[in-house]
Design an enzyme around this catalytic site. Structure first.
Site, short mmCIF file in Angstrom:
data_model
loop_
_atom_site.label_atom_id
_atom_site.label_comp_id
_atom_site.label_asym_id
_atom_site.label_seq_id
_atom_site.Cartn_x
_atom_site.Cartn_y
_atom_site.Cartn_z
CD GLU A 57 -2.82 -1.23 -0.11
OE1 GLU A 57 -3.75 -0.19 -0.13
OE2 GLU A 57 -2.64 -2.27 -0.62
CE LYS A 92 -6.45 -6.70 0.28
NZ LYS A 92 -5.17 -7.31 0.32
P1 NAP Z 1 -0.58 4.03 -6.28
O1 NAP Z 1 0.41 3.27 -7.38
O2 NAP Z 1 -0.09 5.00 -5.24
O3 NAP Z 1 -1.57 4.96 -7.43
C1 NAP Z 1 -2.48 5.69 -7.01
C2 NAP Z 1 -2.68 6.86 -7.96
O4 NAP Z 1 -3.80 7.63 -7.60
C3 NAP Z 1 -1.58 7.57 -8.64
O5 NAP Z 1 -1.53 7.71 -9.98
C4 NAP Z 1 -1.92 9.02 -7.81
O6 NAP Z 1 -1.60 10.16 -8.60
C5 NAP Z 1 -3.22 8.87 -7.93
N1 NAP Z 1 -3.85 9.88 -6.86
C6 NAP Z 1 -3.82 9.82 -5.53
N2 NAP Z 1 -4.52 10.65 -4.95
C7 NAP Z 1 -5.13 11.63 -5.95
C8 NAP Z 1 -5.67 12.86 -5.86
N3 NAP Z 1 -6.14 13.31 -4.62
N4 NAP Z 1 -6.10 13.31 -7.11
C9 NAP Z 1 -5.60 12.56 -8.15
N5 NAP Z 1 -4.98 11.56 -8.37
C10 NAP Z 1 -4.59 11.06 -7.20
O7 NAP Z 1 -1.52 2.98 -5.79
P2 NAP Z 1 -2.06 1.33 -6.62
O8 NAP Z 1 -1.10 0.39 -5.76
O9 NAP Z 1 -2.29 1.61 -7.97
O10 NAP Z 1 -3.38 1.28 -5.74
C11 NAP Z 1 -4.84 1.90 -6.18
C12 NAP Z 1 -5.95 1.15 -5.41
O11 NAP Z 1 -5.92 0.00 -5.53
C13 NAP Z 1 -5.45 1.46 -3.83
O12 NAP Z 1 -7.09 1.50 -3.30
C14 NAP Z 1 -4.97 0.12 -3.42
O13 NAP Z 1 -5.39 -0.13 -1.95
C15 NAP Z 1 -5.72 -0.93 -4.30
N6 NAP Z 1 -5.23 -2.03 -4.63
C16 NAP Z 1 -3.79 -2.22 -5.03
C17 NAP Z 1 -3.14 -3.31 -5.23
C18 NAP Z 1 -1.75 -3.25 -5.66
O14 NAP Z 1 -1.08 -4.43 -5.83
N7 NAP Z 1 -0.94 -2.42 -5.95
C19 NAP Z 1 -3.96 -4.24 -5.25
C20 NAP Z 1 -5.26 -4.32 -4.79
C21 NAP Z 1 -5.91 -3.27 -4.58
P3 NAP Z 1 0.29 10.23 -9.11
O15 NAP Z 1 0.50 8.97 -9.75
O16 NAP Z 1 0.59 11.49 -9.66
O17 NAP Z 1 0.97 9.96 -7.52
N1 HSE Z 2 -1.08 -4.33 -0.40
C1 HSE Z 2 -1.72 -5.47 -0.66
C2 HSE Z 2 -1.18 -6.47 -0.62
C3 HSE Z 2 -2.29 -5.05 -2.38
O1 HSE Z 2 -0.25 -6.75 -0.32
O2 HSE Z 2 -1.99 -7.82 -0.50
C4 HSE Z 2 -3.50 -6.08 -2.56
O3 HSE Z 2 -4.62 -5.67 -2.10
#
Ligand code: NAP
Ligand code: HSE
Length: 419
Positions: A183, A198
């Site tokens: 995260e 979750k």
């Molecule tokens: P991330 O890489 O940090 O991406 C977040 C994105 O949101 C970035 O593009 C960021 O912009 C943008 N953002 C954040 N605040 C904003 C705002 N106020 N206005 C406009 N844009 C904004 O996160 P991620 O890993 O993709 O995760 C996204 C979501 O999916 C989260 O809820 C996470 O819990 C969930 N998730 C992630 C995974 C995983 O494996 N990564 C798996 C399951 C679920 P910038 O790029 O400019 O910083």
């Molecule tokens: N941070 C989360 C994990 C992303 O490691 O499982 C998937 O929900």
């Protein structure tokens, strides 16, 4: 044509754009529609990205855009994401999200707001594994007796590397972050909150129970040491961060904590970033779900499947799968009333009478010791590693408090549950 706006083009958002482009042919064929990404919102327009779509820094340009049919929320966080998603629903746009933190707090309000508007969240639990569909649709005929699962890829990646390669915690966490598993604030992963978010989502679908993270037992993996792995290994256990939901009559126990589980169990063989969830239904018996629990591409696979569902015109309403409350109702079991076996690590002075005192303390609380190891440490100290037979949580908590008062105990004893 279906127009999609993506709020958050980071790890998952970029992969969503890539899948929609690369797999356009199969997605068109399956959905019967052309699906186009109209715009994305990010914080920083100057950041280098792997995808080329029109970008804005204002999420409301997306949620208020009349041409956009589906808002995909991938920005993370709770409050801002809630406002964005709420506005999208008020504007009658379908929503897809992967945001489990948002749903841990606001799933029932969002369900009410959505009504018949499609609201999908497959990627919010266990990344690429279609566990929401399995539980909400596939197992809907069953009372769910138990759910036990590895629900956080980052923690499983760290624990596997610590167990199998003796790698240092901080180094593996950094690797998990670089791979896009963690995260934005990795405390959510390593302190167990993400797995708890979750578990709460699954508990709503399984039991119709509306609980918040503050209501349940949540412990993370940061206090686990190589000594704990050596005890686990010696007695045939693996250590996994588990989310556990168990139905006991009309009560449900919900808890997230590092757990010693027999190496023979299927879930003990789930390693690295993989997640594994066992769901036991009263008629189906045990079903098992396995796959990548984190990472951009795996998660985006689940997000895009929801976009396709919506483009096809399919929807599950209400989103959490209950048309009305269960007549018998379901209540959260008080944490004190949980029954488990326990593992303890206690640093003691290595002198006569110490073991006898500890055995007496446990005996007085009716806790029976199952096995014990003593690992000598420098300066006449020793680590006692022991496991108990099944007892109540309230009794083990009393034992921990009593242990701390003894003059030959150094620091706080460490405890994990055995499943
Ligand atoms: P991330 O890489 O940090 O991406 C977040 C994105 O949101 C970035 O593009 C960021 O912009 C943008 N953002 C954040 N605040 C904003 C705002 N106020 N206005 C406009 N844009 C904004 O996160 P991620 O890993 O993709 O995760 C996204 C979501 O999916 C989260 O809820 C996470 O819990 C969930 N998730 C992630 C995974 C995983 O494996 N990564 C798996 C399951 C679920 P910038 O790029 O400019 O910083
Ligand atoms: N941070 C989360 C994990 C992303 O490691 O499982 C998937 O929900």
């Amino acid at each position: 044509m279906i127009k999609v706006g993506i709020v958050g083009v980071g790890t998952v958002g970029e992969s969503v754009v890539k899948i929609l482009e690369k797999n356009r042919d199969i997605i068109n064929a399956r959905s019967g529609k052309e699906i186009v990404v109209a715009k994305g919102a990010v914080r920083n327009l100057n950041k280098k990205r792997d995808v080329n779509i029109p970008l804005t820094t204002d999420p409301y340009e997306i949620v208020n855009e009349p041409q956009i049919d589906i808002v995909v929320e991938l920005m993370g966080g709770v409050d801002e994401a809630y406002n964005v998603v709420k506005k999208a629903l008020l504007n009658k746009k379908a929503v897809v999200t992967a945001n489990k933190a948002l749903l841990a707090y606001h799933r029932y309000e969002l369900q009410n707001l959505a009504g018949d508007i499609p609201f999908e969240f497959e990627a919010s639990v266990a990344g690429g594994i279609p566990i929401i569909k399995a539980l909400r649709e596939g197992l809907s005929a069953n009372h769910i007796e138990a759910i036990k699962g590895i629900m956080n890829g980052t923690c499983n990646f760290i624990l596997t590397k610590m167990e199998k390669e003796s790698v240092d915690f901080d180094l593996v966490l950094k690797e998990a972050q670089d791979l896009g598993y963690a995260e934005a604030d990795p405390t959510f992963d390593i302190e167990g909150f993400d797995a708890a978010h979750k578990l709460l989502i699954l508990a709503s679908i399984a039991y119709g129970i509306d609980a918040k993270p503050e209501d349940i037992l949540i412990e993370g993996i940061t206090k686990i040491t190589s000594l704990d792995f050596s005890f686990a290994n010696e007695f045939g256990y693996s250590i996994k961060l588990l989310g556990i939901a168990k139905k006991i009559n009309n009560h449900v126990e919900l808890r997230v904590h590092p757990t010693l589980i027999s190496k023979e169990q299927m879930i003990a063989k789930v390693d690295g970033v993989m997640n594994g969830i066992s769901v036991i239904g009263d008629f189906v018996g045990e079903t098992m779900y396995y796959g990548p629990g984190a990472g951009g591409d795996a998660t985006a696979s689940a997000v895009v499947s929801n976009i396709i569902d919506i483009a096809r015109g399919g929807k599950c309403s209400p989103m959490l799968g209950f048309k009305k409350p269960l007549e018998s109702g379901m209540k959260l079991l008080n944490i004190d009333d949980i029954k488990s076996k326990y593992y303890l690590r206690v640093l003691v002075e290595d002198r006569p009478g110490v073991l006898a005192k500890i055995a007496e303390l446990f005996g007085n609380l009716n806790i029976s010791i199952e096995s014990m190891l003593q690992k000598p440490k420098e300066k006449s100290k020793a680590n006692l590693l022991l496991s108990t037979h099944e007892c109540y949580e309230k009794d083990i908590q009393k034992a921990l408090k009593e242990l701390e008062k003894l003059d030959f105990i150094d620091g706080k004893p460490f405890m994990m549950r055995i499943e």
